[in-house]
Write a protein that holds these residues in place. Structure first.
Motif, PDB file in Angstrom:
ATOM      1  N   GLY A 194      -4.350  10.596  -2.444  1.00  0.00           N
ATOM      2  CA  GLY A 194      -5.077   9.332  -2.448  1.00  0.00           C
ATOM      3  C   GLY A 194      -4.286   8.188  -1.856  1.00  0.00           C
ATOM      4  N   VAL A 195      -4.816   7.004  -2.021  1.00  0.00           N
ATOM      5  CA  VAL A 195      -4.167   5.778  -1.568  1.00  0.00           C
ATOM      6  C   VAL A 195      -4.149   4.805  -2.736  1.00  0.00           C
ATOM      7  N   SER A 196      -3.069   4.030  -2.839  1.00  0.00           N
ATOM      8  CA  SER A 196      -2.954   3.085  -3.947  1.00  0.00           C
ATOM      9  C   SER A 196      -2.366   1.773  -3.456  1.00  0.00           C
ATOM     10  N   TRP A 197      -2.615   0.736  -4.232  1.00  0.00           N
ATOM     11  CA  TRP A 197      -2.081  -0.598  -3.948  1.00  0.00           C
ATOM     12  C   TRP A 197      -1.247  -1.047  -5.142  1.00  0.00           C
ATOM     13  N   THR A 220       0.836  -1.203   0.000  1.00  0.00           N
ATOM     14  CA  THR A 220       0.000   0.000   0.000  1.00  0.00           C
ATOM     15  C   THR A 220       0.868   1.248   0.000  1.00  0.00           C
ATOM     16  N   ASP A 221       0.440   2.268  -0.760  1.00  0.00           N
ATOM     17  CA  ASP A 221       1.147   3.543  -0.825  1.00  0.00           C
ATOM     18  C   ASP A 221       0.190   4.697  -0.553  1.00  0.00           C
ATOM     19  N   PHE A 222       0.744   5.757   0.025  1.00  0.00           N
ATOM     20  CA  PHE A 222       0.045   7.034   0.125  1.00  0.00           C
ATOM     21  C   PHE A 222       0.531   7.910  -1.034  1.00  0.00           C
ATOM     22  N   TYR A 238       3.891   8.424 -15.013  1.00  0.00           N
ATOM     23  CA  TYR A 238       4.942   9.016 -14.178  1.00  0.00           C
ATOM     24  C   TYR A 238       6.250   8.302 -14.472  1.00  0.00           C
ATOM     25  N   ILE A 239       7.356   8.990 -14.201  1.00  0.00           N
ATOM     26  CA  ILE A 239       8.683   8.441 -14.430  1.00  0.00           C
ATOM     27  C   ILE A 239       9.634   9.071 -13.420  1.00  0.00           C
ATOM     28  N   GLY A 240      10.505   8.253 -12.827  1.00  0.00           N
ATOM     29  CA  GLY A 240      11.440   8.793 -11.847  1.00  0.00           C
ATOM     30  C   GLY A 240      12.137   7.701 -11.066  1.00  0.00           C
ATOM     31  N   PHE A 241      12.648   8.070  -9.876  1.00  0.00           N
ATOM     32  CA  PHE A 241      13.390   7.152  -9.026  1.00  0.00           C
ATOM     33  C   PHE A 241      12.787   7.145  -7.623  1.00  0.00           C
ATOM     34  N   GLY A 242      12.687   5.976  -7.049  1.00  0.00           N
ATOM     35  CA  GLY A 242      12.212   5.872  -5.679  1.00  0.00           C
ATOM     36  C   GLY A 242      10.800   6.400  -5.502  1.00  0.00           C
ATOM     37  N   ASP A 243      10.618   7.181  -4.442  1.00  0.00           N
ATOM     38  CA  ASP A 243       9.298   7.706  -4.118  1.00  0.00           C
ATOM     39  C   ASP A 243       8.908   8.908  -4.972  1.00  0.00           C
ATOM     40  N   LEU A 244       9.875   9.607  -5.571  1.00  0.00           N
ATOM     41  CA  LEU A 244       9.615  10.853  -6.293  1.00  0.00           C
ATOM     42  C   LEU A 244       9.661  10.624  -7.793  1.00  0.00           C
ATOM     43  N   THR A 245       8.597  11.062  -8.472  1.00  0.00           N
ATOM     44  CA  THR A 245       8.544  10.935  -9.934  1.00  0.00           C
ATOM     45  C   THR A 245       7.951  12.196 -10.552  1.00  0.00           C
ATOM     46  N   ILE A 246       8.220  12.373 -11.847  1.00  0.00           N
ATOM     47  CA  ILE A 246       7.565  13.425 -12.627  1.00  0.00           C
ATOM     48  C   ILE A 246       6.246  12.860 -13.143  1.00  0.00           C
ATOM     49  N   TYR A 247       5.179  13.633 -12.979  1.00  0.00           N
ATOM     50  CA  TYR A 247       3.825  13.126 -13.188  1.00  0.00           C
ATOM     51  C   TYR A 247       3.084  13.997 -14.199  1.00  0.00           C
ATOM     52  N   THR A 248       2.375  13.341 -15.113  1.00  0.00           N
ATOM     53  CA  THR A 248       1.553  14.081 -16.061  1.00  0.00           C
ATOM     54  C   THR A 248       0.226  13.358 -16.257  1.00  0.00           C
ATOM     55  N   LYS A 249      -0.823  14.135 -16.546  1.00  0.00           N
ATOM     56  CA  LYS A 249      -2.135  13.547 -16.793  1.00  0.00           C
ATOM     57  C   LYS A 249      -2.910  14.426 -17.788  1.00  0.00           C
ATOM     58  N   TYR A 250      -3.805  13.767 -18.506  1.00  0.00           N
ATOM     59  CA  TYR A 250      -4.581  14.457 -19.534  1.00  0.00           C
ATOM     60  C   TYR A 250      -6.021  13.969 -19.481  1.00  0.00           C
ATOM     61  N   ASP A 251      -6.963  14.901 -19.296  1.00  0.00           N
ATOM     62  CA  ASP A 251      -8.377  14.550 -19.269  1.00  0.00           C
ATOM     63  C   ASP A 251      -8.898  14.368 -20.695  1.00  0.00           C
TER      64      ASP A 251
END
Length: 377
Positions: free
Chosen positions: A205-208, A171-173, A341-354
């Motif tokens: 949010g929360v993710s699994w 589980t992740d926050f 998203y793309i990156g290392f560890g817990d931190l990534t660069i994130y993009t989204k498109y509706d």
């Protein structure tokens, strides 16, 4: 001992009163006193014998209960050993360990539970010896009494809690934020109707994350629930107005200090996540950790629009006015899009498109697009 006391009582107590009354009701005072003392002594002895018998019965019950506990120790440890052997056999069948490793694990498990049985039975036998010797399990000292083997004492070491060998879902926050804007056909972001630095998005949010393959963690499925907020800041002193079935930007009648429009969505994102992981393997468990390794996630989301609201701030008649207008903007109830998203560890660069337009039946579709940072803890 109890029989000899009872026999003595029968010979003395039961004869003396009979002879006393047979010989006459009134004899010498010394003889009367002697008989009364004999009767009182006999009664006291009878009560004492009854107490001894009750204590003997109570001790016998306790000793029998302790003997039954010895049997339960053996049964419990054998059952625990059987479960461990089954787990080892499953690992061997799945090629997670070799035949030699399986044999070593079985021998270690058998030795452990044999010692548990030996130690547990030794404790029970010591408790029985204390009862037989002292009539109690309480050991007295000069300062206090210590119940070294009381009812709350663990008779034997409890079976070690079964550790799950493999955990495939974690589980992740999730927290993400950054810049938000709108894509319109035939229009570049440089010509956007919204300020680039003033329009922002936020997600929490929360993710699994579930591992796809059994023996490697290179591919995972990531899914969850998120709250998304997309904000837009119109340019040129404009704000949103509902004109019939259309929601359009119009210039405000006064100078605006602030004009912001926001939609709030509840979505379910799903991703395929790729990337290496660190692995830690012991005799009892195997764990995969993302660590600071590279990872990339590709997927999308779908959900519902919770609300739409607009905030206006301006001066009128010498005073500050703040308008908060909620709803009535004909926003789409269903939202869906693509994200990654793309990156290392817990931190990534994130993009989204509706992929779903912001407004229903708009003459020109406007679709939110976002770019920012994402944290998965």
């Amino acid at each position: 001992m109890a029989r000899s006391i009872k026999s003595f009582i029968n010979q003395t107590v039961m004869q003396s009163p009979f002879e006393y009354w047979k010989g006459g009701c009134y004899q010498e005072k010394s003889k009367k006193m002697k008989t009364l003392v004999t009767i009182a002594t006999s009664v006291a002895m009878i009560l004492f014998v009854q107490i001894l018998n009750a204590q003997d019965d109570d001790m016998s019950v306790k000793i029998e209960q302790l003997k039954q506990q010895k049997e339960r120790i053996v049964v419990s440890e054998k059952s625990a050993l059987k479960k461990e052997v089954e787990t080892i056999n499953n690992q061997l069948a799945n090629a997670e360990i070799t035949k030699e490793e399986a044999q070593q694990l079985k021998e270690a498990a058998a030795k452990k539970h044999a010692l548990n049985i030996e130690n547990g039975i030794a404790i029970i036998e010591n408790r029985i010896a204390l009862l037989q010797r002292n009539g109690t399990e309480i050991i007295g000292t000069e300062d206090r009494e210590i119940d070294v083997l009381g009812d709350d004492f663990k008779i034997y070491k409890e079976v070690e809690e079964q550790i799950k060998y493999d955990i495939r879902t974690t589980t992740d926050f999730v927290l993400a934020f950054g810049l938000n804007n709108v894509i319109v056909d035939g229009q570049s972001l440089s010509d956007s109707d919204y300020e680039i630095w003033g329009s922002k998005f936020f997600e929490i949010g929360v993710s699994w994350r579930t591992r796809v393959f059994k023996n490697t963690n290179c591919l995972r499925v990531k899914y969850g629930v998120s709250y998304m907020s997309n904000g837009l800041k119109p340019t040129d002193n404009r704000y949103f107005v509902r004109n019939g079935d259309q929601t359009e930007l119009e210039e405000f009648r006064l100078e605006l200090d602030k004009s912001k429009f926001r939609t709030d969505n509840l979505v379910v994102p799903v991703y395929l996540e790729f990337g290496p992981s660190n692995v830690e393997k012991t005799e009892k468990s195997i764990r995969f950790y993302r660590g600071n390794n590279f990872r990339i996630g590709l997927g999308g989301y779908a959900g519902v629009n919770l609300s739409a609201r607009q905030k206006l701030k301006y001066e009128e008649n010498g005073g500050d006015v703040k308008d908060k207008i909620k709803g009535k903007y004909r926003t789409n109830d269903l939202v869906y899009g693509l994200s990654g998203y793309i990156g290392f560890g817990d931190l990534t660069i994130y993009t989204k498109y509706d992929m779903s337009p912001i407004f229903k039946d708009a003459i020109v579709d406007q679709n939110n697009v976002s770019l920012g940072l994402r944290f998965d803890w």
